[in-house]
Every structure is written in structure tokens, then in C-alpha cells.
Design a protein around this motif. Structure first.
Motif, PDB file in Angstrom:
ATOM      1  N   PRO A 125       0.830  -1.210   0.000  1.00 13.71           N
ATOM      2  CA  PRO A 125       0.000   0.000   0.000  1.00 13.71           C
ATOM      3  C   PRO A 125       0.863   1.258   0.000  1.00 13.71           C
ATOM      4  CG  PRO A 125       0.209  -0.840   2.219  1.00 13.71           C
ATOM      5  CD  PRO A 125       0.871  -1.854   1.312  1.00 13.71           C
ATOM      6  N   ASN A 126       0.284   2.366  -0.452  1.00 13.12           N
ATOM      7  CA  ASN A 126       1.003   3.621  -0.260  1.00 13.12           C
ATOM      8  C   ASN A 126       0.847   4.042   1.203  1.00 13.12           C
ATOM      9  OD1 ASN A 126      -1.403   5.255   0.089  1.00 13.12           O
ATOM     10  ND2 ASN A 126      -1.648   5.292  -2.140  1.00 13.12           N
ATOM     11  N   TYR A 127       1.589   5.057   1.579  1.00 17.48           N
ATOM     12  CA  TYR A 127       1.647   5.460   2.991  1.00 17.48           C
ATOM     13  C   TYR A 127       0.258   5.831   3.522  1.00 17.48           C
ATOM     14  CZ  TYR A 127       3.383   7.849   7.190  1.00 17.48           C
ATOM     15  OH  TYR A 127       3.626   8.238   8.493  1.00 17.48           O
ATOM     16  N   ALA A 133      -5.558   2.461   7.610  1.00 19.62           N
ATOM     17  CA  ALA A 133      -5.952   1.139   8.111  1.00 19.62           C
ATOM     18  C   ALA A 133      -5.536   0.918   9.563  1.00 19.62           C
ATOM     19  CB  ALA A 133      -5.344   0.040   7.241  1.00 19.62           C
ATOM     20  N   VAL A 134      -4.699   1.792  10.112  1.00 17.97           N
ATOM     21  CA  VAL A 134      -4.235   1.635  11.497  1.00 17.97           C
ATOM     22  C   VAL A 134      -5.361   2.060  12.437  1.00 17.97           C
ATOM     23  CG1 VAL A 134      -2.587   2.386  13.238  1.00 17.97           C
ATOM     24  CG2 VAL A 134      -1.819   1.971  10.885  1.00 17.97           C
ATOM     25  N   PRO A 210       7.580   5.657  13.821  1.00 19.94           N
ATOM     26  CA  PRO A 210       7.142   4.253  13.811  1.00 19.94           C
ATOM     27  C   PRO A 210       6.267   3.890  12.611  1.00 19.94           C
ATOM     28  CG  PRO A 210       6.984   5.146  16.028  1.00 19.94           C
ATOM     29  CD  PRO A 210       7.320   6.308  15.126  1.00 19.94           C
ATOM     30  N   LEU A 211       5.512   4.845  12.079  1.00 15.23           N
ATOM     31  CA  LEU A 211       4.709   4.555  10.900  1.00 15.23           C
ATOM     32  C   LEU A 211       5.575   4.322   9.664  1.00 15.23           C
ATOM     33  CD1 LEU A 211       1.684   7.003  11.296  1.00 15.23           C
ATOM     34  CD2 LEU A 211       1.601   4.495  11.368  1.00 15.23           C
ATOM     35  N   THR A 212       6.745   4.952   9.615  1.00 16.64           N
ATOM     36  CA  THR A 212       7.682   4.688   8.516  1.00 16.64           C
ATOM     37  C   THR A 212       8.133   3.233   8.568  1.00 16.64           C
ATOM     38  OG1 THR A 212       8.443   6.978   8.571  1.00 16.64           O
ATOM     39  CG2 THR A 212       9.876   5.383   7.474  1.00 16.64           C
ATOM     40  N   SER A 213       8.371   2.750   9.784  1.00 12.21           N
ATOM     41  CA  SER A 213       8.745   1.351   9.978  1.00 12.21           C
ATOM     42  C   SER A 213       7.626   0.426   9.511  1.00 12.21           C
ATOM     43  CB  SER A 213       9.057   1.113  11.461  1.00 12.21           C
ATOM     44  OG  SER A 213       9.390  -0.225  11.714  1.00 12.21           O
ATOM     45  N   GLY A 222       4.817  -7.107   0.854  1.00  7.95           N
ATOM     46  CA  GLY A 222       4.275  -7.057  -0.503  1.00  7.95           C
ATOM     47  C   GLY A 222       5.190  -7.705  -1.513  1.00  7.95           C
ATOM     48  N   ALA A 223       6.498  -7.574  -1.284  1.00 13.08           N
ATOM     49  CA  ALA A 223       7.467  -8.197  -2.193  1.00 13.08           C
ATOM     50  C   ALA A 223       7.351  -9.719  -2.169  1.00 13.08           C
ATOM     51  CB  ALA A 223       8.880  -7.761  -1.824  1.00 13.08           C
ATOM     52  N   GLN A 224       6.763 -10.250  -1.076  1.00 12.24           N
ATOM     53  CA  GLN A 224       6.550 -11.693  -0.964  1.00 12.24           C
ATOM     54  C   GLN A 224       5.105 -12.073  -1.291  1.00 12.24           C
ATOM     55  OE1 GLN A 224       9.075 -13.750  -0.327  1.00 12.24           O
ATOM     56  NE2 GLN A 224      10.500 -12.042  -0.067  1.00 12.24           N
ATOM     57  N   GLY A 225       4.336 -11.094  -1.794  1.00 10.58           N
ATOM     58  CA  GLY A 225       2.944 -11.362  -2.125  1.00 10.58           C
ATOM     59  C   GLY A 225       2.033 -11.422  -0.923  1.00 10.58           C
ATOM     60  N   ASP A 226       2.451 -10.806   0.191  1.00  6.68           N
ATOM     61  CA  ASP A 226       1.693 -10.868   1.429  1.00  6.68           C
ATOM     62  C   ASP A 226       1.292  -9.453   1.837  1.00  6.68           C
ATOM     63  OD1 ASP A 226       0.452 -11.938   3.607  1.00  6.68           O
ATOM     64  OD2 ASP A 226       2.266 -12.740   4.542  1.00  6.68           O
ATOM     65  N   SER A 227       0.379  -9.345   2.778  1.00 11.23           N
ATOM     66  CA  SER A 227      -0.078  -8.029   3.227  1.00 11.23           C
ATOM     67  C   SER A 227      -0.677  -8.150   4.619  1.00 11.23           C
ATOM     68  CB  SER A 227      -1.116  -7.458   2.263  1.00 11.23           C
ATOM     69  OG  SER A 227      -2.267  -8.284   2.226  1.00 11.23           O
TER      70      SER A 227
END
Length: 271
Positions: A125-127, A133-134, A210-213, A222-227
Motif C-alpha cells: 500500500p502507499n503510505y 488502516a491503522v 514508527p509509521l515509517t517502519s 508485498g514483495a513476498q505477495g503478502d499483506s
């Protein structure tokens, strides 16, 4: 003749070795000493193999942890980039509970900010999508441990070892208001032992915010196809260097505006 040290690592065998170390509380030699060519992708494959083993035994994936986000932790462990691991329900300790450090190998404690995800998040997702979603914010105590002897780790070692994850105590999550999220870089999280401060740091120690983290992890997953999914909880990373988890002490993690997370370390004669 092929140099054995340069042979490809057996993912399943390495995963089994780390499970054995955890079960017996006997550290193993660093994988990177025996397999100098071990890649980060292979290390995450080892981590996923052990997560799958946990899930097959009935554990439930409840969240993720981000590690090595502060300069202090990177320097302490001699690495230069974050990593991540999985959290299952079996790793969660109730707030205020007792726990025996002798059940682990060489445990340390960290104080961290944590997030709760209130809605499913798209892959990478974008930032703004992620922040929307938090749903909750908390302070938490993470118990890290290394199944590698003497914490003698490089980045692939800790990645393979589930980012050195052991257990977590979540504080109570409070609503993630825009004001609370905006103030996290300046918010100071503190860990005390028997009322004395042992580590402390601001949210800005975690990749600046912490949100950057959290966003870094969303991209890595996402690079692993997960979210992230609704209900996931995420440890954003330590705000300060870890401290040894000694027995016979009362611990508390706190930060302004957030309920405390507490833990008592019991003494025992385990060996």
C-alpha cells in the motif's frame, strides 16, 4: 573439489536446527559462519519454513515484528538494515503476567510502539492507505532471544531465526487518532525494572517515525505477495538498545498517553 562452506544451504535442515535450538535451549553456531554465501532470501525461506511448522501444529498468526529499526540496535547487533519476523498466539504473554526467562536461551527485553490494523490492507500500500488502516496504538514489551550461540549474528542469521522473536506483552491498544499518530516521533517510550529506568527512547528512533517502519514492512511483505489483514498487530521496532531479561524483577513499559505493559520475571532452577 567444491568448498563445503560454499555449498547451498538446505532450507529444511537449517529450519529444523533452529527449532531444535529453541526446544532444547541450546544455541547453535551461526549459519553465516558455515554458509558464508547465505542470502537474505534464503534466510527468509528458513523463517517461513518454521512459521509453517508452527501453523501446522495449531498456532495462529497474529501479527508481525519489525527488528533492527533503531541505530542503537543495529550497532548492538552489527547489522545495517531492518528485518521482520512473525508473531503467533503462542508467543503472546498476557499483560501483567509472570514469565520465567529460563524458558528461553539468552533473552533480552525491548520497549516498542505497536500498531493494530483495523482493515485489510492491499499488497504494497502507499503510505496514506496504510495509515488509514491503522486502528490502534499501544506500547509493548518484546522479549527477543537468539537461537544462535552468544548472539553471534549477522543479518541473515537473525532473519532465519524469526528476527530473534520470542514473546510479546501488548499494552492496551487505544484509538489511533491523527493527533496520537502525529505525535509518535516525539513520544518517549520507557522500560523500567523494579521502578528504575533501564532503557528509553523516542518514537523518532524507529526510522524517524514508527509509521515509517510499518510502511517499510508493508513493502517487504508485498514483495513476498503478502499483506496486513484486519486484526494484525505489529511491533514497530525498539526505541533503544535491548536489556538483559534477568529473573526476579518487575518490568513496565510506558509512554505518554498509552496504558502500560507490565511483566514479572520469575526466578527458577531450570537448567
Amino acid at each position: 573439489m567444491t568448498n563445503p562452506a560454499l555449498q547451498a544451504i538446505d532450507i529444511d535442515s537449517a529450519a529444523l536446527e533452529l527449532r531444535w535450538a529453541e526446544a532444547t535451549r541450546k544455541g547453535v553456531k551461526p549459519l553465516t559462519e558455515r554458509f558464508p554465501e547465505l542470502t537474505i532470501n534464503e534466510a527468509y525461506a528458513i523463517q517461513r519454513a518454521n512459521l509453517q511448522d508452527r501453523l501446522s501444529r495449531g498456532e495462529r498468526l497474529t501479527g508481525r515484528k519489525i527488528g533492527l529499526t533503531s541505530l542503537a540496535m543495529q550497532q548492538q547487533l552489527g547489522v545495517d538494515e531492518p528485518d521482520y519476523g512473525a508473531i503467533t498466539d503462542a508467543m503472546e504473554i498476557a499483560n501483567g503476567a509472570e514469565f520465567d526467562p529460563a524458558l528461553l536461551l539468552q533473552p533480552r527485553l525491548e520497549v516498542e510502539f505497536a500498531f493494530e490494523i483495523g482493515a485489510d490492507v492491499p499488497i504494497s500500500p502507499n503510505y496514506d492507505e496504510l495509515v488509514a488502516a491503522v486502528s490502534g496504538v499501544a506500547v509493548a514489551i518484546e522479549i527477543i532471544d537468539s537461537r544462535v550461540v552468544d548472539w553471534r549474528i549477522k543479518l541473515p542469521d537473525t532473519v532465519a531465526d524469526n528476527a530473534s522473536m520470542a514473546c510479546v506483552v501488548w499494552g492496551e491498544f487505544v484509538p489511533a487518532t491523527p493527533e496520537l499518530l502525529a505525535g509518535l516521533p516525539d513520544a518517549v517510550a520507557t522500560l523500567t525494572r523494579d521502578g528504575e529506568v533501564v532503557s528509553s527512547g523516542p518514537g523518532s528512533a524507529v526510522l524517524g517515525h514508527p509509521l515509517t517502519s510499518l510502511h517499510w514492512l508493508a513493502g517487504a511483505l508485498g514483495a513476498q505477495g503478502d499483506s496486513f489483514g484486519a486484526g494484525d498487530r505489529v511491533l514497530a521496532g525498539a526505541v533503544a538498545a535491548a536489556t538483559d531479561f534477568v529473573p526476579g524483577a518487575s518490568w513496565a513499559a510506558s509512554a505518554d498517553g498509552l496504558p502500560s505493559a507490565t511483566l514479572t520475571s520469575t526466578a527458577s532452577d531450570h537448567s
